[in-house]
Design an enzyme around this catalytic site. Structure first.
Site, PDB file in Angstrom:
ATOM      1  CE  LYS A  77      78.399 105.390  62.041  1.00 17.12           C
ATOM      2  NZ  LYS A  77      78.385 105.687  63.468  1.00 17.12           N
ATOM      3  CG  HIS A  95      73.680 105.047  58.189  1.00 17.10           C
ATOM      4  ND1 HIS A  95      73.121 103.958  58.849  1.00 17.10           N
ATOM      5  CD2 HIS A  95      74.828 105.357  58.524  1.00 17.10           C
ATOM      6  CE1 HIS A  95      73.976 103.532  59.837  1.00 17.10           C
ATOM      7  NE2 HIS A  95      75.144 104.341  59.598  1.00 17.10           N
ATOM      8  CB  THR A 223      57.836  89.086  74.575  1.00 17.28           C
ATOM      9  OG1 THR A 223      58.282  88.539  73.317  1.00 17.28           O
ATOM     10  CG2 THR A 223      59.108  89.598  75.178  1.00 17.28           C
ATOM     11  CG  ASP A 275      63.045 100.055  66.872  1.00 12.66           C
ATOM     12  OD1 ASP A 275      63.413 100.198  65.753  1.00 12.66           O
ATOM     13  OD2 ASP A 275      63.253  98.924  67.794  1.00 12.66           O
ATOM     14  CB  ILE A 313      73.525 106.321  73.308  1.00 10.01           C
ATOM     15  CG1 ILE A 313      73.369 107.216  74.425  1.00 10.01           C
ATOM     16  CG2 ILE A 313      74.544 106.649  72.377  1.00 10.01           C
ATOM     17  CD1 ILE A 313      74.334 107.133  75.341  1.00 10.01           C
ATOM     18  CG  ASP A 314      71.845 106.809  67.037  1.00 10.14           C
ATOM     19  OD1 ASP A 314      72.885 107.411  67.535  1.00 10.14           O
ATOM     20  OD2 ASP A 314      71.277 107.574  66.402  1.00 10.14           O
ATOM     21  CG  LEU A 316      74.428 102.421  73.186  1.00 13.01           C
ATOM     22  CD1 LEU A 316      73.431 101.244  73.297  1.00 13.01           C
ATOM     23  CD2 LEU A 316      75.233 103.169  74.474  1.00 13.01           C
TER      24      LEU A 316
HETATM   25  N1  LIG Z   1      72.003 101.548  69.931  1.00 14.65           N
HETATM   26  C1  LIG Z   1      72.968 101.180  69.366  1.00 14.65           C
HETATM   27  O1  LIG Z   1      74.012 101.622  69.346  1.00 14.65           O
HETATM   28  C2  LIG Z   1      72.771 100.027  68.488  1.00 14.65           C
HETATM   29  C3  LIG Z   1      73.778  99.197  67.923  1.00 14.65           C
HETATM   30  C4  LIG Z   1      73.731  98.084  67.203  1.00 14.65           C
HETATM   31  C5  LIG Z   1      72.578  97.337  67.031  1.00 14.65           C
HETATM   32  N2  LIG Z   1      71.449  98.338  67.371  1.00 14.65           N
HETATM   33  C6  LIG Z   1      70.199  97.738  67.379  1.00 14.65           C
HETATM   34  O2  LIG Z   1      69.581  96.776  68.339  1.00 14.65           O
HETATM   35  C7  LIG Z   1      68.670  95.774  67.793  1.00 14.65           C
HETATM   36  C8  LIG Z   1      69.307  94.236  67.902  1.00 14.65           C
HETATM   37  O3  LIG Z   1      70.011  94.283  66.941  1.00 14.65           O
HETATM   38  P1  LIG Z   1      70.849  92.637  67.170  1.00 14.65           P
HETATM   39  O4  LIG Z   1      71.931  92.660  66.059  1.00 14.65           O
HETATM   40  O5  LIG Z   1      71.080  92.096  68.380  1.00 14.65           O
HETATM   41  O6  LIG Z   1      69.777  91.585  66.474  1.00 14.65           O
HETATM   42  P2  LIG Z   1      69.478  90.292  66.610  1.00 14.65           P
HETATM   43  O7  LIG Z   1      68.629  89.733  65.486  1.00 14.65           O
HETATM   44  O8  LIG Z   1      70.954  89.415  66.877  1.00 14.65           O
HETATM   45  O9  LIG Z   1      68.881  90.044  67.893  1.00 14.65           O
HETATM   46  C9  LIG Z   1      67.387  90.429  68.166  1.00 14.65           C
HETATM   47  C10 LIG Z   1      66.948  89.608  69.159  1.00 14.65           C
HETATM   48  O10 LIG Z   1      65.555  90.041  69.329  1.00 14.65           O
HETATM   49  C11 LIG Z   1      64.718  88.959  69.523  1.00 14.65           C
HETATM   50  N3  LIG Z   1      63.115  89.583  69.378  1.00 14.65           N
HETATM   51  C12 LIG Z   1      62.683  90.013  68.351  1.00 14.65           C
HETATM   52  N4  LIG Z   1      61.333  90.391  68.470  1.00 14.65           N
HETATM   53  C13 LIG Z   1      61.240  90.276  70.026  1.00 14.65           C
HETATM   54  C14 LIG Z   1      60.186  90.388  70.682  1.00 14.65           C
HETATM   55  N5  LIG Z   1      59.055  90.892  70.468  1.00 14.65           N
HETATM   56  N6  LIG Z   1      60.178  89.977  72.016  1.00 14.65           N
HETATM   57  C15 LIG Z   1      61.540  89.434  72.278  1.00 14.65           C
HETATM   58  N7  LIG Z   1      62.398  89.174  71.816  1.00 14.65           N
HETATM   59  C16 LIG Z   1      62.549  89.646  70.422  1.00 14.65           C
HETATM   60  C17 LIG Z   1      65.025  87.979  68.553  1.00 14.65           C
HETATM   61  O11 LIG Z   1      64.437  86.669  68.923  1.00 14.65           O
HETATM   62  C18 LIG Z   1      66.677  88.058  68.606  1.00 14.65           C
HETATM   63  O12 LIG Z   1      67.135  87.208  69.622  1.00 14.65           O
HETATM   64  C19 LIG Z   1      68.445  96.422  66.328  1.00 14.65           C
HETATM   65  O13 LIG Z   1      67.204  97.192  66.034  1.00 14.65           O
HETATM   66  C20 LIG Z   1      69.658  97.080  65.945  1.00 14.65           C
HETATM   67  O14 LIG Z   1      69.467  98.057  64.898  1.00 14.65           O
HETATM   68  C21 LIG Z   1      71.376  99.425  68.292  1.00 14.65           C
END
Ligand SMILES: NC(=O)c1ccc[n+]([C@@H]2O[C@H](COP(=O)([O-])OP(=O)(O)OC[C@H]3O[C@@H](n4cnc5c(N)ncnc54)[C@H](O)[C@@H]3O)[C@@H](O)[C@H]2O)c1
Length: 368
Positions: A77, A95, A223, A275, A313-314, A316
């Site tokens: 981090k 970041h 979707t 988001d 929670i961002d 997780l």
């Molecule tokens: N909250 C947290 O702690 C945390 C931790 C890691 C990642 N994230 C976030 O989670 C999100 C996903 O990350 P990832 O690594 O799984 O990404 P990824 O690219 O591996 O997977 C994203 C999936 O979403 C699908 N997708 C995109 N737009 C879509 C739509 N309109 N409808 C349906 N499916 C759709 C894609 O086809 C893909 O399968 C990112 O925004 C990332 O920043 C959050």
């Protein structure tokens, strides 16, 4: 420095128990000829002795600022806020390449110290795919938090403090226990189910006992027709795991929730994608990021409707520090093995170009 060397620094962010290098990955680096220094760190999920036992050299907590400047420092981090110049090469999540708050101040520290930054978020392979990411365990932990919030809500309570679990099995057992032995009978919908986070969420639901038919998996194809989607209202837990890259119709809105009336099934929304402040957030039913100490926020739709909680929670993966660190550092290993020859390795060359571009922007912004 002739022997390839890395210095694993401690983490200072609250609740952060993950590590950029696990002991098993440190051992693989040592076997490949690396020297690995590891700062003692009581906060880290791995004991100091686990590193020592595989041949790492332990050094004092937070002593990296006085390490020889030719030793690259690896961590996860952000560094604690400071104006001190940074003379080392750092590998970490900083970041600051998306111009987040304070980005130019962070980069100006590298500018003044003559160091450099390789941001873990921007290490891509030759196909443009991230070499290492924490998504799987974010989805896994997010789904677990959603199940815990559902159980609390059924008892008329609000989910309290979440703390990191020793391992994945401890998390699964805890969630099953809170659900009365099994999650069977619970219905969940995961959107973005083919991605890293989505696969993690689906796996957690399977492991706590949901029937396959009760885990609805949607990705782009499902979707494509455009939201809002009434189907979301007919499950107990909705987990959003999409990677949002453009404006899309909302998946769920306050109006669709109210229109579902008093018999709505949906009780918990877990927005793993988070988001939250993005103007195109497809779940515009909440406006804050929740935390480990206060994991849920209620959707304000009036007391006449059944309750609906959101988890946003961002960070997780912090809930599963051992497995998340193990997977992340294993995925990073092939790139780390290339690091000593980084001027010939496209992953590192591209990351360095991105750093230099952002450094120039920061220098212009800060008038350096
Ligand atoms: N909250 C947290 O702690 C945390 C931790 C890691 C990642 N994230 C976030 O989670 C999100 C996903 O990350 P990832 O690594 O799984 O990404 P990824 O690219 O591996 O997977 C994203 C999936 O979403 C699908 N997708 C995109 N737009 C879509 C739509 N309109 N409808 C349906 N499916 C759709 C894609 O086809 C893909 O399968 C990112 O925004 C990332 O920043 C959050």
């Amino acid at each position: 420095m002739t022997q390839p060397t890395l210095w694993l620094r401690c983490e200072k962010k609250e609740f952060e128990r993950r590590a950029a290098l696990s002991p098993s990955v440190a051992k693989k680096l040592i076997d490949a000829g690396f020297k690995i220094y590891v700062e003692r760190d009581e906060q880290r999920i791995f004991d100091d002795s686990e590193y020592q036992n595989v041949g790492c050299e332990l050094v004092e907590n937070n002593s990296w600022p006085s390490a020889p400047t030719d030793i690259p420092i690896i961590g996860l981090k952000e560094l604690p806020e400071s104006t001190d110049p940074l003379p080392h090469t750092h590998i970490q999540f900083a970041h600051c390449f998306k111009h987040q708050a304070g980005w130019s101040k962070v980069l100006s520290r590298f500018h003044r110290g003559g160091g450099s930054l390789y941001d873990l978020e921007f290490l891509n392979d030759s196909n443009g795919r991230r070499v290492a990411a924490f998504g799987y365990h974010a989805g896994f932990a997010g789904a677990a938090a959603g199940a815990l919030a559902l159980a609390s809500q059924k008892k008329g309570e609000t989910l309290g403090l979440l703390t990191p679990y020793a391992n994945e099995d401890a998390m699964i057992q805890d969630v099953k226990k809170v659900l009365g032995g099994s999650g069977k009978g619970t219905k969940a919908l995961v959107i973005g189910a083919l991605g890293r986070c989505g696969r993690g969420a689906v796996d957690l639901f399977k492991k706590i006992g949901l029937d396959d038919d009760d885990i609805i998996k949607w990705d782009m194809a499902e979707t494509a027709k455009g939201g809002p989607f009434p189907e979301i209202l007919d499950v107990d837990i909705f987990v959003n795991c999409i990677y949002l890259s453009s404006q899309i119709p909302s998946f769920l809105t306050p109006d669709t929730i109210i229109a579902a009336g008093k018999t709505r099934r949906l009780a918990v929304v877990v927005d793993v994608s988070c988001d939250t402040t993005n103007p195109f957030n497809p779940i515009p039913i909440y406006s804050i990021n929740t935390t480990f100490s206060s994991p849920t926020v209620p959707v304000n739709i009036g007391p006449e409707y059944p309750p609906l909680s959101v988890i946003s929670i961002d960070h997780l993966p912090t809930l599963l520090p051992r497995e998340a660190s193990e997977q992340f550092s294993s995925d990073l290993l092939p790139s780390l093995l290339e690091f000593p020859n980084r001027e010939k390795a496209s992953t590192w060359v591209q990351a360095n170009e991105l750093y230099k571009k952002n450094l120039a922007d920061a220098a212009a912004t800060e008038g350096l």
